[in-house]
Design a protein around this motif. Sequence first.
Motif, short mmCIF file in Angstrom:
data_model
loop_
_atom_site.label_atom_id
_atom_site.label_comp_id
_atom_site.label_asym_id
_atom_site.label_seq_id
_atom_site.Cartn_x
_atom_site.Cartn_y
_atom_site.Cartn_z
N UNK A 294 0.84 -1.19 0.00
CA UNK A 294 0.00 0.00 0.00
C UNK A 294 0.89 1.25 0.00
N UNK A 295 0.24 2.40 -0.06
CA UNK A 295 0.98 3.66 -0.20
C UNK A 295 1.94 3.89 0.96
N UNK A 296 1.47 3.63 2.17
CA UNK A 296 2.33 3.88 3.32
C UNK A 296 3.54 2.95 3.31
N UNK A 664 6.11 32.38 1.39
CA UNK A 664 5.61 31.42 0.40
C UNK A 664 6.21 31.70 -0.99
N UNK A 714 7.67 10.34 9.53
CA UNK A 714 6.58 11.32 9.57
C UNK A 714 5.98 11.57 8.19
N UNK A 718 0.56 10.41 1.42
CA UNK A 718 0.73 11.54 0.50
C UNK A 718 0.07 12.81 1.04
N UNK A 719 -0.54 12.72 2.23
CA UNK A 719 -0.96 13.95 2.92
C UNK A 719 0.23 14.54 3.66
N UNK A 720 1.22 13.70 3.95
CA UNK A 720 2.40 14.15 4.71
C UNK A 720 3.61 14.31 3.81
N UNK A 722 4.56 15.52 0.55
CA UNK A 722 3.87 16.32 -0.45
C UNK A 722 4.52 16.21 -1.81
N UNK A 723 3.69 15.95 -2.82
CA UNK A 723 4.17 15.99 -4.19
C UNK A 723 3.54 17.21 -4.85
N UNK A 725 1.64 19.60 -7.46
CA UNK A 725 0.52 19.41 -8.38
C UNK A 725 0.63 20.45 -9.50
N UNK A 727 -0.86 22.98 -9.79
CA UNK A 727 -0.97 24.34 -9.26
C UNK A 727 0.36 24.88 -8.75
N UNK A 728 1.33 24.00 -8.53
CA UNK A 728 2.63 24.48 -8.04
C UNK A 728 3.65 24.67 -9.15
N UNK A 785 7.29 27.37 3.17
CA UNK A 785 7.12 28.74 3.65
C UNK A 785 7.82 28.95 5.00
N UNK A 786 7.70 27.97 5.88
CA UNK A 786 8.32 28.10 7.20
C UNK A 786 9.83 28.26 7.09
#
Lengths: 800, 310
Positions: A294-296, A664, A714, A718-720, A722-723, A725, A727-728, A785-786
Amino acid sequence: MTTVAEPQTARETAFVDNDLHPVGHGRMLRKEDPRFVRGRGHYLDDVQLPGMLHLAILRSPLAHARITSIDITAAQAHPKVKLVVTGAMLAEKNLAWMPTLSNDVQAVLATDKVRFQGQEVAFVVAEDRYAARDALELIDVTYEELRPVIDARHALDPDAPVIRDDLKDKKDNHIFDWETGDKDATEKVFAAADVVVTQDMAYPRVHPAPMETCGAVADFDSVNGKLTLYSTTQAPHAHRTLYAIVAGLPEHKIRVISPDIGGGFGNKVPIYPGYVCAIVASLLTDKPVKWMEDRSENLTSTSFARDYVMHGEIAATKDGKILAIRTHVLADHGAFNGQAAPVKYPAGFFGVFCGSYDLEAAYAHQTAVYTNKAPGGVAYACSFRITEAVYLVERMVDCLAFELGVDPVELRRKNLLRPEQFPYTTKTGWVYDSGDYVATLDEALRIAGYDELRREQAAKRERGELMGIGISTFTEAVGAGPRKDMDILGLGMNDGCELRIHPTGKATVRLSVQTQGQGHETTFAQIVGEELGIPPADIEVVHGDTDQTPFGLGTYGSRSTPVSGAAAALVARKIRDKARIIASGMLEVSVADLEWDKGSFRVAGDPGKAVTIQEIAMRAHGAGDLPEGLEGGLDAEVCYNPSNLTYPNGAYICVVDVDPGTGKVTVRRFIAVDDCGTRINPMIIEGQVHGGLADGIGMALMEMISFDEDGNCLSGSLMDYLLPTALEVPAFETGFTVTPSPHHPIGAKGVGESATVGSPPAVVNAVIDALRPYGVRHADMPLTPSRVWEAMQGTVQPPI
Amino acid sequence: MQVPAPFEYERATSVDGAIGLLERLGDTAKLVAGGHSLLPMMKLRLANFEYLIDINDLHGDLGYITFTAEEVRIGAMTRHREIAESAELLAVFPIFADAEQVIADPVVRNRGTIGGSLCQADPAEDLSAVCTTLGASCVIRGSGGERVVPMAEFHRGPYETAVGTTEMLTEVRFPIRPYAGSAYEKVERRAGDWAVAAAGAAVWLSSEPRGSRGRTDSENDGHDVVLADARVGLAAVGPNTVEIPSISAALRGQTPSEELYARAGELAAQNCHPVTDPRGSADYKRHLADELTRRALRRAVQRATDQVRS
Ligand SMILES: Cc1cc2nc3c(=O)[nH]c(=O)nc-3n(C[C@H](O)[C@H](O)[C@H](O)COP(=O)(O)OP(=O)(O)OC[C@H]3O[C@@H](n4cnc5c(N)ncnc54)[C@H](O)[C@@H]3O)c2cc1C
């Protein structure tokens, strides 16, 4: 150059009109795409065999712990479970450990300790995937927790726990030391230089994250003793040989099939414990067994990339002549050294860190260590660590420009290699084949409108707005490789190609390399089409099945076109030579009187007299006579051993805007000019470049596999992790120059990873350039951004 | 493919039916609305339940946005997309438009609901921050009837709410006051990502004759602009989304100015409790609380001013 007309109807897409297509090199739609866009691709999880069982793997929740007991009785009692296997059970069959691609060993299932979170501990085989997964929760493992080593910077501390106590006499976490270049000569140049700039930088651990995760279906036939293994592999032949060596199965009784692959990026080069578990399970149950992670699992246990902590130094004269580069690298290889690189290159091709510049001296030293993190390394479109090398040199050049107060373009222009210097031997011994670096740079500057961009930036700075322009002029080294220098576990890095011309003049070409999205089925048809004048639509490309294709090492490191592409051109030429002899018989002239006219032989001086390759094919297989001593048929085979690597290059320019209030970053423009030598299908090249640029922007701005101090990953979803998209990334602006490779049969250099290799420093250079008003000279990726805001405050720390 | 642990599945056909099922099954059961927060946790096996009670068939009853002179009422099953596409709602509370644009992606927005968003009680939840900012109240129903809980009491800590195990959220109510403006500002690492930090602002102007107090805003058609009330809600900088009462106190009765926004930003930074995580450092999030509060207020005031003018 032929352009592609838009197909009008679905029917036209399926039965494309050959007239729309070039016979040979040129822009044409990809032959494989109709099946992908219609959902007719056949990926690993689409493989369904009668009676197939499903395998799931229990993984370690801890980064470093001793296994004190495993109780599988409850799992065995699950009504749908057929088999539960632990490391101890594998050890009885001498299968608990397997060799890695770097002459280390890796646990298939842990026997003594777990060494990273996510490590394989046991597996369950059940009637369906759900039951297999549920039964994992019924396995009771007790662990005795050990202190983990997470930060490579502390792996060699005297009190660091020893991770690899399975290795005889191992008392520390050291893997190897490696060096290249001339240490003393470099020291002399540094000592005498006007300007020396040093900079620490880290290339964080990232993950290839292919859309399709890894998996296998093992199908052992106990009657004829043949194992058929469907697996997500970028190197089916190499895998087959390794299975034969490790599992003791005879090689001719193993068939590895790599079906459609949903992205590889190096993630599918190694052999994973899951593949071995599936094979063992099929042997033990006498049933086909599927394992699909699976993904994880993919993000936490399979091959990562990078994880280099680098110290860079650059020496120059005060007027900006770069003299030398020196670096020390600390490489984190995780719990097992599973790096995939040619054996003689423990640091991959990091030695090309001299970049595109004419240096007097260079030296690199590297120390590699074990940590309690997932094993692997190299993976991810990096051309065997050239990504790290290019990042180092392109950042160092910008740091030098910063200190000298000169424009980074002018500094590069002054130091780039000149066309007349090729072939050029770097101070670390790499022989660059060809290039016109200044021309490539000038093309990028032209597309970008560089001077205008600098004027805009100056105006914006007046208003307190942050805009940055970043440059990268990189050299790639691909197409591994010459067998005198390069092998993987003793297998030479050469590739075969077989070509059959059928009686009606259609052709089948069989490759040892395997496509994971690069478009081989189109590109290789075009290569053969160019050589023989057969339309690409009439050429079927077969790949990814060891029973149907010649031996070779597979697709990674941008090696398909430089190695296999050469084999395809040469095998076609071999056929053309034979076709010429047949044509001379058909036209009753001597061979010397024939001229080749892409698809037919004509009699010199009598152009009306000609035979086409299709007519020749029919004659080769037909009943009529052939010239004296010539065998029938029109088939051939070659195995290509490259005499050198090929060295594509590029000039990339990135334009960013940074929000001063939030840090950002917005990538506003990206200009990529690539020189990959001869361009076979420009549309496919652009596609490869677009994908690689998105990769590079992702790494520069957001991607990182991170851990907490206990070694918990951590970034397990794919919520953690980040790839980027759509939009980026901006609308990419691509361009090209063409400097053919002098030693490659068609002058092609390969382009698969150029953009991934070349773009991260361009993005970082742009962000740092934007932060100029804050006096920032460097900040490590990922530039979230951080982290950008912390760089503005002067508080940014290296990522761990 | 990540697969959840086994569970039984029931489809509720009425609100009372759903509550009845909850009473019968107790805390072994969980409601599922859009499923976009619950199912990922179940697939990762971070959450396991014996029963799922699907309330999507209640969309007919609980999917609505209604307006009275005093109040907007949004049914718990109203989906992100329906909120984003309600011109009437966005005219009253433009903050919804700002927030919905940066929540997840179209696939999630097609299914995810306002009820699920609030009941998930994720500290980074954008709609929770919007409800906090607007001073919403939540209607909770059980077999014994309804009770109305203000947002400030709805969240009881991360992933905890005032909704009991045998109750459900049915409606969210938003008071309407004149001369309002609202806005939402979020920083995310990537489109569709959860907030690193976010701030919502809502302001209500009192429109008084020229010269009666404060400074005259020349753009304001002869009206002085005074903040009758103002609220700021923050996301991802504490255990829940929070409203900062001290900001309201500092802004009430004042004339909007950059100095005032700066003061509000300062208060936001002082009154939040961010932690360092892979999204960003605590210092950075504190800075964002300040910066985004200022931006949200600036935009909210601009919108309110535009409204007063028209
Ligand atoms: C990829 C992705 C990205 C996302 N990004 C964002 C983001 O950037 N910002 C953001 O704010 N959100 C984000 N979300 C969350 C999204 O907005 C969810 O849809 C929302 O949080 C939950 O709504 P739901 O209807 O899907 O709830 P569900 O997942 O169905 O339920 C969530 C919880 O609420 C309970 N519940 C649901 N309805 C009720 C009710 N009426 N009464 C009592 N309890 C109830 C459930 O039992 C469960 O505990 C993201 C989700 C995904 C998958």
